[in-house]
Motif scaffolding. Structure first.
Motif, PDB file in Angstrom:
ATOM      1  N   MET A  54     -31.813 -55.894 -58.659  1.00  0.00           N
ATOM      2  CA  MET A  54     -32.297 -54.553 -58.331  1.00  0.00           C
ATOM      3  C   MET A  54     -31.444 -53.948 -57.212  1.00  0.00           C
ATOM      4  O   MET A  54     -30.799 -54.675 -56.446  1.00  0.00           O
ATOM      5  N   PHE A  55     -31.448 -52.639 -57.107  1.00  0.00           N
ATOM      6  CA  PHE A  55     -30.564 -51.953 -56.165  1.00  0.00           C
ATOM      7  C   PHE A  55     -31.242 -50.678 -55.662  1.00  0.00           C
ATOM      8  O   PHE A  55     -32.260 -50.218 -56.216  1.00  0.00           O
ATOM      9  N   LYS A  60     -24.937 -47.267 -49.470  1.00  0.00           N
ATOM     10  CA  LYS A  60     -23.566 -46.753 -49.422  1.00  0.00           C
ATOM     11  C   LYS A  60     -22.524 -47.781 -49.844  1.00  0.00           C
ATOM     12  O   LYS A  60     -21.408 -47.422 -50.220  1.00  0.00           O
ATOM     13  N   SER A  61     -22.854 -49.059 -49.775  1.00  0.00           N
ATOM     14  CA  SER A  61     -21.883 -50.095 -50.119  1.00  0.00           C
ATOM     15  C   SER A  61     -21.612 -50.170 -51.618  1.00  0.00           C
ATOM     16  O   SER A  61     -20.657 -50.836 -52.041  1.00  0.00           O
ATOM     17  N   THR A 145     -34.276 -40.041 -60.122  1.00  0.00           N
ATOM     18  CA  THR A 145     -34.570 -41.413 -59.688  1.00  0.00           C
ATOM     19  C   THR A 145     -34.641 -41.450 -58.169  1.00  0.00           C
ATOM     20  O   THR A 145     -33.718 -40.969 -57.490  1.00  0.00           O
ATOM     21  N   PRO A 146     -35.688 -42.008 -57.575  1.00  0.00           N
ATOM     22  CA  PRO A 146     -35.790 -42.080 -56.104  1.00  0.00           C
ATOM     23  C   PRO A 146     -34.623 -42.866 -55.519  1.00  0.00           C
ATOM     24  O   PRO A 146     -34.204 -43.891 -56.067  1.00  0.00           O
ATOM     25  N   GLY A 147     -34.097 -42.378 -54.416  1.00  0.00           N
ATOM     26  CA  GLY A 147     -32.926 -43.016 -53.825  1.00  0.00           C
ATOM     27  C   GLY A 147     -33.223 -43.992 -52.718  1.00  0.00           C
ATOM     28  O   GLY A 147     -32.314 -44.667 -52.242  1.00  0.00           O
ATOM     29  N   ASP A 148     -34.473 -44.081 -52.291  1.00  0.00           N
ATOM     30  CA  ASP A 148     -34.798 -44.918 -51.138  1.00  0.00           C
ATOM     31  C   ASP A 148     -35.667 -46.117 -51.485  1.00  0.00           C
ATOM     32  O   ASP A 148     -36.217 -46.767 -50.594  1.00  0.00           O
TER      33      ASP A 148
END
Length: 301
Positions: A54-55, A60-61, A145-148
């Motif tokens: 999962m990510f 930022k990496s 899609t939620p980014g956090d």
């Protein structure tokens, strides 16, 4: 007349002894093991998918751009670390005519290095399932899609399955491990043939021996420049290639600091390593026995 049990035992011993002698006098077991590694590697390529870790989209990496054209492609990495060293071995054999046994074990060890490294690298890649630095560009996440928060691979809209699946094969770097395996083996071979690690070796020979390592380093750095891997992936992949190449080299050649580092082991030496001669073993046994007796005398006093 011998009993049936003893006769069968002697026959079994004879067959076992013949097989053992055959395995020692030939490299059949090495080739069988090499074939198993090749088969395992092919099965991984055909049927194994990486673990889909999962990510987070805001990580930022993994937001670096996807390089369509790589500085060193898979084909060119095979050319640099596989074909070029092999051609060097062929040229060396044609020029110096070192003997069939020496050529055989040198080339065999080289192929064992490449296949074993590739197999181990792909096994680790698929088990770890680490996203690449360019993963978001590969994934093309669905809008909204939620980014956090942690999300699964199902948010990806990438239609090219190969590009998407490769996005989870970041650790370790395959280019790095393969390059340091093939070119590292060549560097060890050069070092042994030119006695680089013996006292008073001239700088010219040392530099020539380490040129393959420098070439492997350039290939590994290209993976950072293409944002295919980070420094952690490249470092671990390079270490893996170096270790496997040294392991394979030492199965067939003495240590690089040995006086006879340019002469491969005889096949009669067990497991590919030189055994002490019988008189040397006896001397060691006598020395250990004497040390033990002296220790007992000191204890009694």
């Amino acid at each position: 007349m011998p009993r049936n049990g003893s006769a069968a035992g002697s026959t079994q011993t004879g067959v076992g002894g013949a097989l053992s002698q055959f395995s020692r006098q030939s490299y059949a077991v090495d080739y069988i093991a090499l074939g198993c590694l090749v088969a395992g590697w092919v099965l991984i390529q055909l049927f194994v998918h990486p673990f889909h870790r999962m990510f987070i989209l805001d990580n930022k990496s993994i937001q670096f751009p996807f390089a369509v054209v790589e500085r060193v492609s898979v084909v060119w990495s095979i050319v640099y670390a596989g074909l070029c060293p092999f051609l060097i071995f062929v040229l060396w054999a044609a020029m110096f005519r070192p003997g069939s046994h020496k050529v055989h074990v040198t080339v065999l060890g080289f192929f064992v290095t490449l296949i074993l490294t590739s197999f181990l690298t792909d096994v680790i890649k698929n088990v770890v399932g680490r996203p690449r630095p360019d993963f978001i560009s590969r994934c093309i996440p669905r809008k909204g899609t939620p980014g956090d928060i942690l999300v699964a691979w199902t948010v990806c809209t990438q239609t090219n399955d190969h590009i998407l699946q490769e996005g989870w094969r970041s650790f370790p770097s395959g280019h790095s491990s393969f390059s340091f395996a093939g070119l590292g083996y060549l560097a060890y071979f050069f070092s042994g043939q030119m006695h680089v690690f013996r006292p008073r070796a001239d700088l010219g020979r040392c530099l020539l021996a380490f040129v393959p390592m420098l070439c492997a380093l350039m290939v590994a750095i290209s993976r950072l420049n293409d944002y295919r891997h980070d420094i952690y992936d490249v470092t671990c992949g390079s270490i893996l290639g170096i270790l496997v190449s040294y392991f394979s080299y030492r199965r067939y050649y003495p240590p690089l600091c040995s006086v006879k580092c340019d002469i491969p082991h005889d096949r009669k030496d067990a497991d590919g390593f030189s055994r002490l001669a019988a008189d040397e073993e006896q001397q060691l046994d006598d020395m250990e026995g004497e040390t033990y007796r002296l220790g007992e005398q000191e204890t009694s006093h």
